[in-house]
Design a protein around this motif. Structure first.
Motif, PDB file in Angstrom:
ATOM      1  N   LYS A  16      -4.579   6.759   5.735  1.00 21.21           N
ATOM      2  CA  LYS A  16      -6.038   6.896   5.693  1.00 21.21           C
ATOM      3  C   LYS A  16      -6.758   5.603   6.083  1.00 21.21           C
ATOM      4  CE  LYS A  16      -5.490  10.051   1.760  1.00 21.21           C
ATOM      5  NZ  LYS A  16      -5.690  10.156   0.302  1.00 21.21           N
ATOM      6  N   MET A  17      -5.995   4.606   6.530  1.00 22.75           N
ATOM      7  CA  MET A  17      -6.586   3.304   6.855  1.00 22.75           C
ATOM      8  C   MET A  17      -6.307   2.921   8.298  1.00 22.75           C
ATOM      9  SD  MET A  17      -5.486   0.923   3.617  1.00 22.75           S
ATOM     10  CE  MET A  17      -5.556   1.534   1.915  1.00 22.75           C
TER      11      MET A  17
ATOM     12  N   LYS B 194       0.956   7.217   1.590  1.00 23.23           N
ATOM     13  CA  LYS B 194      -0.082   8.226   1.821  1.00 23.23           C
ATOM     14  C   LYS B 194      -1.461   7.579   1.990  1.00 23.23           C
ATOM     15  CE  LYS B 194      -0.816   9.753  -3.038  1.00 23.23           C
ATOM     16  NZ  LYS B 194      -1.724   8.721  -3.445  1.00 23.23           N
ATOM     17  N   GLU B 195      -1.649   6.403   1.410  1.00 24.33           N
ATOM     18  CA  GLU B 195      -2.914   5.674   1.577  1.00 24.33           C
ATOM     19  C   GLU B 195      -2.965   4.964   2.922  1.00 24.33           C
ATOM     20  OE1 GLU B 195      -5.475   5.948  -0.449  1.00 24.33           O
ATOM     21  OE2 GLU B 195      -4.266   7.306  -1.661  1.00 24.33           O
TER      22      GLU B 195
ATOM     23  N   GLN C 134      -8.516  -0.411  -3.998  1.00 24.91           N
ATOM     24  CA  GLN C 134      -7.117  -0.760  -4.256  1.00 24.91           C
ATOM     25  C   GLN C 134      -6.957  -1.746  -5.413  1.00 24.91           C
ATOM     26  OE1 GLN C 134      -4.022  -0.016  -2.281  1.00 24.91           O
ATOM     27  NE2 GLN C 134      -5.248   1.758  -1.727  1.00 24.91           N
TER      28      GLN C 134
ATOM     29  N   ILE D 112       0.851  -1.187   0.000  1.00 18.27           N
ATOM     30  CA  ILE D 112       0.000   0.000   0.000  1.00 18.27           C
ATOM     31  C   ILE D 112       0.891   1.243   0.000  1.00 18.27           C
ATOM     32  CG2 ILE D 112      -1.951   1.170   1.117  1.00 18.27           C
ATOM     33  CD1 ILE D 112      -2.324  -1.378   2.857  1.00 18.27           C
ATOM     34  N   GLU D 113       0.532   2.246  -0.808  1.00 18.70           N
ATOM     35  CA  GLU D 113       1.295   3.498  -0.816  1.00 18.70           C
ATOM     36  C   GLU D 113       1.206   4.169   0.551  1.00 18.70           C
ATOM     37  OE1 GLU D 113       0.251   6.180  -3.933  1.00 18.70           O
ATOM     38  OE2 GLU D 113       0.196   4.605  -5.463  1.00 18.70           O
TER      39      GLU D 113
ATOM     40  N   GLN E 279      -5.819  -2.105   6.863  1.00 24.88           N
ATOM     41  CA  GLN E 279      -4.490  -2.448   6.329  1.00 24.88           C
ATOM     42  C   GLN E 279      -4.301  -3.963   6.263  1.00 24.88           C
ATOM     43  OE1 GLN E 279      -1.267  -0.349   8.346  1.00 24.88           O
ATOM     44  NE2 GLN E 279      -2.608   1.403   8.724  1.00 24.88           N
TER      45      GLN E 279
ATOM     46  N   GLN F  73     -12.013  -0.367   0.825  1.00 22.30           N
ATOM     47  CA  GLN F  73     -10.631  -0.089   0.409  1.00 22.30           C
ATOM     48  C   GLN F  73     -10.055  -1.204  -0.459  1.00 22.30           C
ATOM     49  OE1 GLN F  73      -8.837   2.497   0.397  1.00 22.30           O
ATOM     50  NE2 GLN F  73      -8.922   3.683   2.291  1.00 22.30           N
TER      51      GLN F  73
END
Length: 412
Positions: A69-70, A65-66, A149, A62-63, A75, A145
């Motif tokens: 937000k999780m 910056k993402e 994704q 996962i990037e 995650q 998500q």
């Protein structure tokens, strides 16, 4: 005609390994993921142990910056889902995206986020609460998500049934593929509940083990059991039609053939007397699979290490299987993973299909003192090699939710 549904990909993030291979090797070896809890201050609670995910780094999947937000439960789900889709060698693109669904359950959702943001609100006022607070917290955001994704545009859902959430989600996903709503679905359960409030709540209701030896605290079906050990993580399956799997020459781990889901209508936390609701769920699932009880080789039990659950689940198994109950292998991998709440059914479904694929049944560790109320073959302390053709996986949840899934060795 009902479509046949098979498992072609599996992924997991667990206290005994952050991928399926590591997890499986540890379970078969009887290695526990339970240790002294670090995510809360153990001195503040009567319970000192937990089954925590260790050395988890989502940045490979996962990037950065993402990730911010999780919540952690999301995650875990995204990482396990990406592993499962890669394992299935499934490409999701414009040709099939609207036929790929996501159905991932969580019992509690973003507890970390809720506690952190509540503290911020109390100390600094509403302006300092994150605008991502609500979308990070809600239990369906793991499914949301994963869909974003991976670009999966089919049915997108989350079943919330406490500790049965993962298993219910897989069953509901199975039916969505079977009836033709989608051709592929990413499904399972996820949870990250090791927080102060969750620990406090379960401690207050005296549900958690207070055994201070982390290696011995989770002891399903043992007479000395004294409560469950809280765990966390995610377990994900890729389900698809047999037709699709054959067309793309996918590896088939197993076929999912049965789903039973019942309600106790009895009590908010305690199971119904003698596991009456669990028995009906198992019977329903076996009937849905068009099998007989004597066809079942192995039950991955809910097996929480609590007094009532283990005795009543044993009674339920005896009721459903009769004389065959004595020939069944029954084990609880919660003896090593702890109880992963909404993720339990997802991880245990992965265990079920691995058992079929490898011909190995993982043990119930810490089985030392027999309990007259729990007198089945719990595969004590050491894994067993045997042919495994049919597995039932049980999940039971607060609110009286009972779920059984049936997996079968694939035969053309």
């Amino acid at each position: 005609m009902e479509r046949r549904v098979v498992v072609t990909g599996i992924g997991a993030v667990t206290p005994v390994g952050n991928d399926v291979g590591t997890m499986w090797d540890n379970l078969v070896a009887g290695n526990t993921g339970i240790d002294y809890v670090t995510k809360v201050n153990k001195d503040d609670f009567p319970t000192k142990v937990a089954a925590e995910v260790k050395d988890f780094d989502p940045s490979d999947f996962i990037e950065k910056k993402e990730i911010r937000k999780m919540d952690l439960f999301t995650q875990y789900a995204v990482v396990a889902s990406k592993m499962a889709v890669a394992d299935a060698k499934l490409t999701i693109d414009d040709t099939n995206a609207d036929r790929v669904g996501v159905w991932i359950g969580s019992g509690i959702g973003g507890m970390h986020t809720y506690e952190e943001q509540h503290t911020r609100f109390m100390e600094k006022g509403y302006r300092r609460v994150s605008p991502f607070f609500v979308p990070m917290m809600i239990p369906d955001m793991a499914a949301g998500q994963v869909s974003i994704q991976l670009g999966a545009k089919g049915i997108n859902a989350c079943t919330v049934t406490a500790c049965a959430s993962g298993a219910n989600s897989i069953g509901d996903a199975f039916k969505a593929v079977q009836r033709g709503d989608v051709d592929y679905i990413i499904t399972g359960g996820t949870e990250a509940p090791i927080t102060n409030m969750a620990f406090a709540g379960f401690s207050s209701m005296k549900a958690l083990s207070v055994n201070e030896d982390p290696k011995k605290a989770s002891r399903p079906f043992d007479k000395e059991r004294d409560g469950f050990v809280m765990g966390e993580g995610a377990g994900i399956l890729v389900l698809e039609t047999l037709e699709s799997a054959l067309a793309r020459d996918a590896h088939i781990y197993a076929e999912i053939v049965g789903y039973g889901s019942t309600g106790d209508a009895y009590h908010i936390t305690a199971p119904a007397e003698d596991g009456e609701g669990a028995a009906r769920a198992m019977s329903q699932a076996i009937q849905d699979a068009k099998l007989a009880p004597e066809n079942v080789d192995y039950i991955n039990a809910h097996g929480t290490s609590t007094e009532l659950n283990d005795a009543f689940e044993t009674a339920a198994i005896k009721h459903v299987f009769g004389e065959h109950a004595e020939k069944l292998a029954v084990s609880s991998t919660k003896s090593m993973t702890g109880h992963m709440l909404g993720a339990a059914g997802g991880v245990e479904a992965v265990v079920a299909v691995k058992s079929i694929a490898t011909g190995v049944i993982p043990p119930t560790i810490n089985y030392e003192t027999p309990d007259p109320a729990c007198d089945l073959d719990y595969v004590p302390n050491e894994a067993r090699e045997q042919a495994v053709n049919v597995v039932v996986s049980n999940s039971l949840g607060f609110g009286g939710h009972n779920v059984s899934l049936v997996f079968k060795k694939y035969q053309s």
